[in-house]
Design a protein around this motif. Structure first.
Motif, mmCIF file in Angstrom:
data_model
loop_
_atom_site.group_PDB
_atom_site.id
_atom_site.type_symbol
_atom_site.label_atom_id
_atom_site.label_comp_id
_atom_site.label_asym_id
_atom_site.label_seq_id
_atom_site.Cartn_x
_atom_site.Cartn_y
_atom_site.Cartn_z
ATOM 1 N N MET A 1 -39.076 20.288 -25.852
ATOM 2 C CA MET A 1 -37.701 19.726 -27.184
ATOM 3 C C MET A 1 -37.740 18.185 -26.279
ATOM 4 O O MET A 1 -38.160 17.335 -26.034
ATOM 5 N N ALA A 2 -37.933 17.385 -27.418
ATOM 6 C CA ALA A 2 -37.734 16.143 -27.655
ATOM 7 C C ALA A 2 -37.190 15.447 -26.945
ATOM 8 O O ALA A 2 -35.864 15.625 -26.556
ATOM 9 N N GLU A 3 -36.676 14.185 -26.451
ATOM 10 C CA GLU A 3 -35.542 13.368 -25.153
ATOM 11 C C GLU A 3 -34.394 13.285 -26.636
ATOM 12 O O GLU A 3 -34.809 12.518 -27.323
ATOM 13 N N PRO A 4 -33.494 13.949 -25.536
ATOM 14 C CA PRO A 4 -32.320 13.196 -26.587
ATOM 15 C C PRO A 4 -32.107 11.908 -26.824
ATOM 16 O O PRO A 4 -32.679 11.330 -25.589
ATOM 17 N N LEU A 5 -31.049 10.954 -27.791
ATOM 18 C CA LEU A 5 -31.293 9.493 -27.868
ATOM 19 C C LEU A 5 -29.973 9.462 -26.699
ATOM 20 O O LEU A 5 -30.209 7.926 -26.587
ATOM 21 N N ILE A 6 -29.275 10.649 -26.512
ATOM 22 C CA ILE A 6 -28.118 9.742 -25.655
ATOM 23 C C ILE A 6 -28.542 11.133 -24.094
ATOM 24 O O ILE A 6 -27.922 12.016 -24.776
ATOM 25 N N ARG A 7 -28.553 11.066 -23.336
ATOM 26 C CA ARG A 7 -28.343 12.113 -22.054
ATOM 27 C C ARG A 7 -27.488 10.792 -21.072
ATOM 28 O O ARG A 7 -28.133 10.664 -20.300
ATOM 29 N N THR A 8 -26.574 11.827 -20.589
ATOM 30 C CA THR A 8 -25.491 11.297 -19.365
ATOM 31 C C THR A 8 -25.723 12.245 -17.987
ATOM 32 O O THR A 8 -25.802 13.273 -18.730
ATOM 33 N N VAL A 9 -25.803 12.163 -17.114
ATOM 34 C CA VAL A 9 -26.176 13.071 -16.408
ATOM 35 C C VAL A 9 -25.284 12.759 -14.978
ATOM 36 O O VAL A 9 -24.461 11.807 -14.823
ATOM 37 N N SER A 10 -23.210 13.747 -15.079
ATOM 38 C CA SER A 10 -22.604 13.572 -14.144
ATOM 39 C C SER A 10 -21.901 11.624 -13.855
ATOM 40 O O SER A 10 -21.909 11.277 -12.868
ATOM 41 N N PHE A 11 -21.820 11.585 -14.996
ATOM 42 C CA PHE A 11 -20.758 10.408 -15.978
ATOM 43 C C PHE A 11 -19.599 10.142 -14.413
ATOM 44 O O PHE A 11 -19.077 11.279 -15.370
ATOM 45 N N VAL A 12 -19.074 9.672 -13.613
ATOM 46 C CA VAL A 12 -17.922 9.306 -13.057
ATOM 47 C C VAL A 12 -17.873 8.397 -13.587
ATOM 48 O O VAL A 12 -17.730 7.080 -13.175
ATOM 49 N N LYS A 13 -16.174 7.938 -13.487
ATOM 50 C CA LYS A 13 -16.199 6.736 -13.507
ATOM 51 C C LYS A 13 -14.309 6.352 -13.061
ATOM 52 O O LYS A 13 -13.557 7.423 -13.452
ATOM 53 N N GLU A 14 -14.078 5.831 -12.067
ATOM 54 C CA GLU A 14 -13.469 5.822 -11.480
ATOM 55 C C GLU A 14 -12.223 4.156 -11.169
ATOM 56 O O GLU A 14 -13.231 3.693 -10.926
ATOM 57 N N TYR A 15 -11.252 4.348 -10.904
ATOM 58 C CA TYR A 15 -10.859 2.945 -11.617
ATOM 59 C C TYR A 15 -9.876 2.525 -10.119
ATOM 60 O O TYR A 15 -8.987 3.857 -9.942
ATOM 61 N N VAL A 16 -10.136 1.530 -9.960
ATOM 62 C CA VAL A 16 -9.285 1.317 -8.110
ATOM 63 C C VAL A 16 -8.209 0.633 -8.738
ATOM 64 O O VAL A 16 -8.377 -0.726 -9.048
ATOM 65 N N MET A 17 -6.995 1.373 -8.838
ATOM 66 C CA MET A 17 -5.153 0.211 -8.054
ATOM 67 C C MET A 17 -5.255 0.672 -6.827
ATOM 68 O O MET A 17 -4.021 0.882 -6.904
ATOM 69 N N GLY A 18 -5.222 -1.185 -6.777
ATOM 70 C CA GLY A 18 -4.844 -0.779 -5.339
ATOM 71 C C GLY A 18 -5.312 0.062 -3.679
ATOM 72 O O GLY A 18 -6.152 0.736 -4.032
ATOM 73 N N SER A 19 -3.625 1.193 -3.863
ATOM 74 C CA SER A 19 -4.562 2.282 -2.807
ATOM 75 C C SER A 19 -4.987 3.238 -3.997
ATOM 76 O O SER A 19 -6.005 4.395 -3.088
ATOM 77 N N ASN A 20 -4.577 2.919 -5.345
ATOM 78 C CA ASN A 20 -4.977 4.825 -6.092
ATOM 79 C C ASN A 20 -6.455 4.841 -6.513
ATOM 80 O O ASN A 20 -6.477 3.232 -6.418
ATOM 81 N N VAL A 21 -6.907 6.067 -6.799
ATOM 82 C CA VAL A 21 -8.267 5.862 -7.439
ATOM 83 C C VAL A 21 -7.310 6.022 -8.527
ATOM 84 O O VAL A 21 -7.544 7.811 -8.366
ATOM 85 N N VAL A 22 -7.744 6.004 -9.869
ATOM 86 C CA VAL A 22 -8.045 7.000 -10.844
ATOM 87 C C VAL A 22 -8.807 7.109 -11.617
ATOM 88 O O VAL A 22 -9.886 6.512 -11.089
ATOM 89 N N ALA A 23 -9.217 8.985 -11.617
ATOM 90 C CA ALA A 23 -10.975 8.686 -12.414
ATOM 91 C C ALA A 23 -10.778 9.575 -13.366
ATOM 92 O O ALA A 23 -9.545 10.341 -14.006
ATOM 93 N N ALA A 24 -11.273 8.797 -14.176
ATOM 94 C CA ALA A 24 -10.626 8.937 -16.148
ATOM 95 C C ALA A 24 -11.988 9.519 -16.226
ATOM 96 O O ALA A 24 -11.334 10.457 -16.942
ATOM 97 N N LEU A 25 -13.170 10.146 -15.534
ATOM 98 C CA LEU A 25 -14.593 10.664 -16.228
ATOM 99 C C LEU A 25 -14.519 11.677 -14.019
ATOM 100 O O LEU A 25 -14.724 10.981 -13.841
ATOM 101 N N ARG A 26 -15.411 12.575 -14.925
ATOM 102 C CA ARG A 26 -14.954 13.020 -13.178
ATOM 103 C C ARG A 26 -16.431 13.818 -13.343
ATOM 104 O O ARG A 26 -16.491 15.133 -13.065
ATOM 105 N N GLY A 27 -17.682 13.507 -14.130
ATOM 106 C CA GLY A 27 -18.606 14.053 -14.228
ATOM 107 C C GLY A 27 -18.750 14.898 -15.512
ATOM 108 O O GLY A 27 -18.498 16.180 -15.684
#
Ligand SMILES: Nc1ncnc2c1ncn2[C@@H]1O[C@H](COP(=O)(O)OP(=O)(O)OP(=O)(O)O)[C@@H](O)[C@H]1O
Ligand SMILES: [Mg+2]
Lengths: 244, 412
Positions: free
Chosen positions: A1-27
């Motif tokens: 199979m051909a390489e896809p146009l988009i491939r994300t691998v375990s995307f994690v996005k966390e926002y640090v807000m003071g002492s809190n960490v908000v995880a918006a994407l968890r893999g």
């Protein structure tokens, strides 16, 4: 199979807000092939916009890999990312994000400014795209002189003007009435049929059903991923009551 | 993106945001124009005083007879005067390198009568040098001549105020006036000098040959018998050191008066230029005050620029986010904002200079004040305003261009 146009691998996005960490994407690991039309759905706060911003290289993931057209872009420098955004991606924002007090034509031509296209060619290309979204008559109008649907079309024309391989649209119909929404979807379907890869976020199932694949998010995870038979927006539009 | 394109983007951004551009420029314009006008007025006032100093004779030293000043006696009838006519001639003779003219003056007061009119005034018995030392110009007729001093001729030269009081608009030349019953023929009228620094009318004066004053007018008094005078007006040569001339003159007089070391001077020396320097000092204070006000205007202008820039930071940060989202690099953003800020500062600076120069001219014309433009103040004002404009135009852009596009787009 051909390489896809988009491939994300375990995307994690966390926002640090003071002492809190908000995880918006968890893999989030997702592949999208060239030429696909994908609708992203999910409840509010589930991470859809976060995901789109990462796909659009407007933001950087906390961790994970992002392969775009066979190239790892998550670790590129700021200027290199600017080049990727300029050449490969067209982004349609939920709130249009047009330059105020600036004509539709100049708004559409904006990306060309940063790719070194000479002035006269810029205008020709921008005019062509504006005509394509049905705004040939409104080129000199400023955003404040356009309706919401027209502004969204200007934003779409701007996303298309540099011939990107990928168009990302975050709730492009969110602020529009149902008829205008279907019109926009018809336009995106048409573009998709001519080979463009489209990813859009929507809250409405009937809008998502114009796409060929529906990906559902919840709490920063992908919980569902279906390929469907898309509805034809042009046909739906024809059946709707004509504007009087 | 090449520079020309950036320039166009920047100018376009300025045109699109007319109000913001105008307000920013206004800050620069006000600051620059205020500084130029204030400094022009201040240095104009200073120049005016300097001119006054020049007109009154900046190189004038007056030697008074000690008793005359200490007792406050007027004209010295009966008082012993310690300096003499011969002292004046000696000063001119012995110190030719320093002294241009040394003129003895014998002062008196009295009623002057011409026909029915009479007037109370001061008269001075003088020599021709007096006109030179005191920088008296002749408006009509001529000055007193040496021959008239030698022969104690009955002539007089009168000031404008005296002429006006005695003769109205008629010409006083060849008319006869009487001082203490002595008839004198008017041979000249002095040019107008106006008030001096202490507000005295310098034109209320009559000059006559010193010999005439001594022998004929003051005749009956003790003064007449000596050669003493009340004062000597000394004009120091242009370029000579005033202090040095003063010292040499003092030594000469002490020697002539046979004063022992340790003994006090029996005369007083007043350097008029020193007095005028005080005046100059106060005009300098005025100029500094105006400069202070100008700096406040400049500061206010700067704060105005800062306000506008900071108020528009949110909008501009979003604009930067959008531009970056469609492919602008940090460098493109920075160049655009730098060009914008520099352009605004330049245009504002030029308008400010034009307004300031025009304003200074108007103040000069309307208020009749003397104004004097100073290029240093112009450079300083424009420089400061431009720095503020460029800094506050550029700094937010610098910060925003470091953000990720999404951060800039969401900025509030
Ligand atoms: N800049 C940020 N700082 C902190 N938290 C953020 C930020 N952006 C998003 N989040 C959080 O991340 C989570 C996902 O947000 P996101 O905008 O991706 O949701 P969404 O799925 O697009 O929601 P919606 O449908 O309402 O647009 C939310 O809980 C949100 O509060
Ligand atoms: Mg969202």
């Amino acid at each position: 199979m051909a390489e896809p146009l988009i491939r994300t691998v375990s995307f994690v996005k966390e926002y640090v807000m003071g002492s809190n960490v908000v995880a918006a994407l968890r893999g989030v690991s997702l592949s999208i092939a060239a030429g696909e039309f994908v609708a992203v759905m999910g409840p509010s706060g589930s991470g859809k916009s976060t995901f789109m911003n990462l796909l659009g290289c407007l933001d950087r993931p906390t961790s994970g890999e992002y392969w775009l057209g066979g190239e790892e872009v998550a670790h590129l420098s700021g200027d290199e990312l600017a080049l990727v955004r300029n050449r490969k991606i067209g982004f349609v924002f939920q709130h249009f994000n047009l330059l105020p007090r600036t004509s539709a034509l100049d708004n559409v031509a904006l990306p060309l400014l940063y790719s070194g296209v000479p002035a006269h060619e810029r205008h020709a290309l921008a005019e062509k795209r504006l005509a394509q979204v049905g705004l040939a008559e409104r080129m000199d109008h400023q955003p404040s002189q356009l309706s919401g649907g027209q502004q969204q079309r200007v934003a779409i024309a701007r996303a298309l003007v540099n011939n990107p391989m990928l168009v990302l649209a975050d709730e492009p119909t969110g602020a529009l009435d149902s008829r205008t929404s279907v019109e926009i979807m018809a336009l995106l379907q048409e573009l998709n049929r001519s080979g463009l890869t489209v990813v859009l976020v929507t809250h409405e199932r009937d809008i998502a059903e114009f796409a060929g694949r529906i990906v559902s998010f919840r709490d920063g995870h992908v919980i569902e991923d279906h390929v469907i038979e898309p509805h034809d927006a042009a046909a739906v539009l024809a059946k709707m009551a004509p504007v009087t | 993106m090449n520079f020309l394109a950036t320039l166009r983007v920047a100018l376009n951004a300025l045109r699109v945001n007319k109000l913001r551009s105008a307000l920013t420029m206004l800050g620069i314009i006000i600051g620059v124009a205020a500084v130029i006008v204030m400094i022009a007025v201040g240095s104009g006032a200073q120049a005016k005083v300097e001119d006054q100093i020049r007109s009154l004779g900046s190189n004038l030293i007056i030697v008074f007879s000690a008793s005359a000043t200490f007792t406050g006696a007027r004209g010295g009838a009966g008082t012993l005067q310690t300096i003499s006519e011969d002292d004046a001639y000696a000063i001119a003779r012995e110190l030719p390198d320093e002294i241009q003219a040394a003129a003895p003056g014998l002062r008196g007061t009295g009623q002057v009568v011409a026909g029915n009119a009479n007037w109370s005034t001061v008269f001075y018995g003088v020599t021709p040098e007096y006109f030179e030392a005191r920088e008296w110009a002749i408006a009509e007729g001529r000055a007193i001549e040496q021959a008239e001093v030698t022969s104690a001729a009955k002539v007089a030269v009168i000031g404008q105020t005296v002429a006006k009081s005695l003769f109205g608009d008629a010409s006083p030349i060849d008319q006869v006036i009487r001082i203490r019953k002595v008839p004198l023929t008017v041979v000249g009228v002095l040019d107008r000098k106006g008030q001096n620094m202490s507000g005295q009318d310098q034109d209320d004066i009559i000059l006559l040959p010193i010999s005439t004053a001594r022998k004929r007018v003051l005749g009956a008094t003790a003064l007449a018998k000596s050669r003493s005078v009340g004062s000597i007006s000394v004009k120091v040569r242009q370029g000579a050191d005033m202090k040095e001339a003063e010292t040499k003159m003092r030594e000469l007089l002490r020697q002539r008066h046979r004063l022992q070391p340790g003994q006090d001077d029996d005369f007083n020396v007043r350097n008029l230029s020193e007095i005028l320097q005080t005046q100059e000092e106060s005009s300098r204070v005025l100029a500094m005050l105006l400069a202070a006000v100008a700096s406040v205007s400049l500061l206010v202008g700067g704060i105005g620029i800062m306000n506008i820039m900071l108020v528009s930071v949110t909008e501009r940060t979003r604009e930067i986010g959008l531009r970056m989202a469609v492919g602008a690099r940090a460098k493109d953003i920075l160049t655009q904002f730098l060009v914008e800020a520099v352009t605004l500062s330049l245009i504002g600076g030029v308008i400010g200079i034009l307004l300031g120069v025009g304003g200074a001219y108007l103040v000069g014309e309307l208020a009749g004040w003397r104004t004097q433009l100073s290029s240093a103040s112009i450079v300083l004002a424009v420089g400061f305003a431009a720095c503020v404009g460029v800094f506050f135009g550029f700094y937010p852009a610098k910060k925003a261009s470091r953000l990720l596009p999404i951060e800039a787009l969401r900025y509030e």
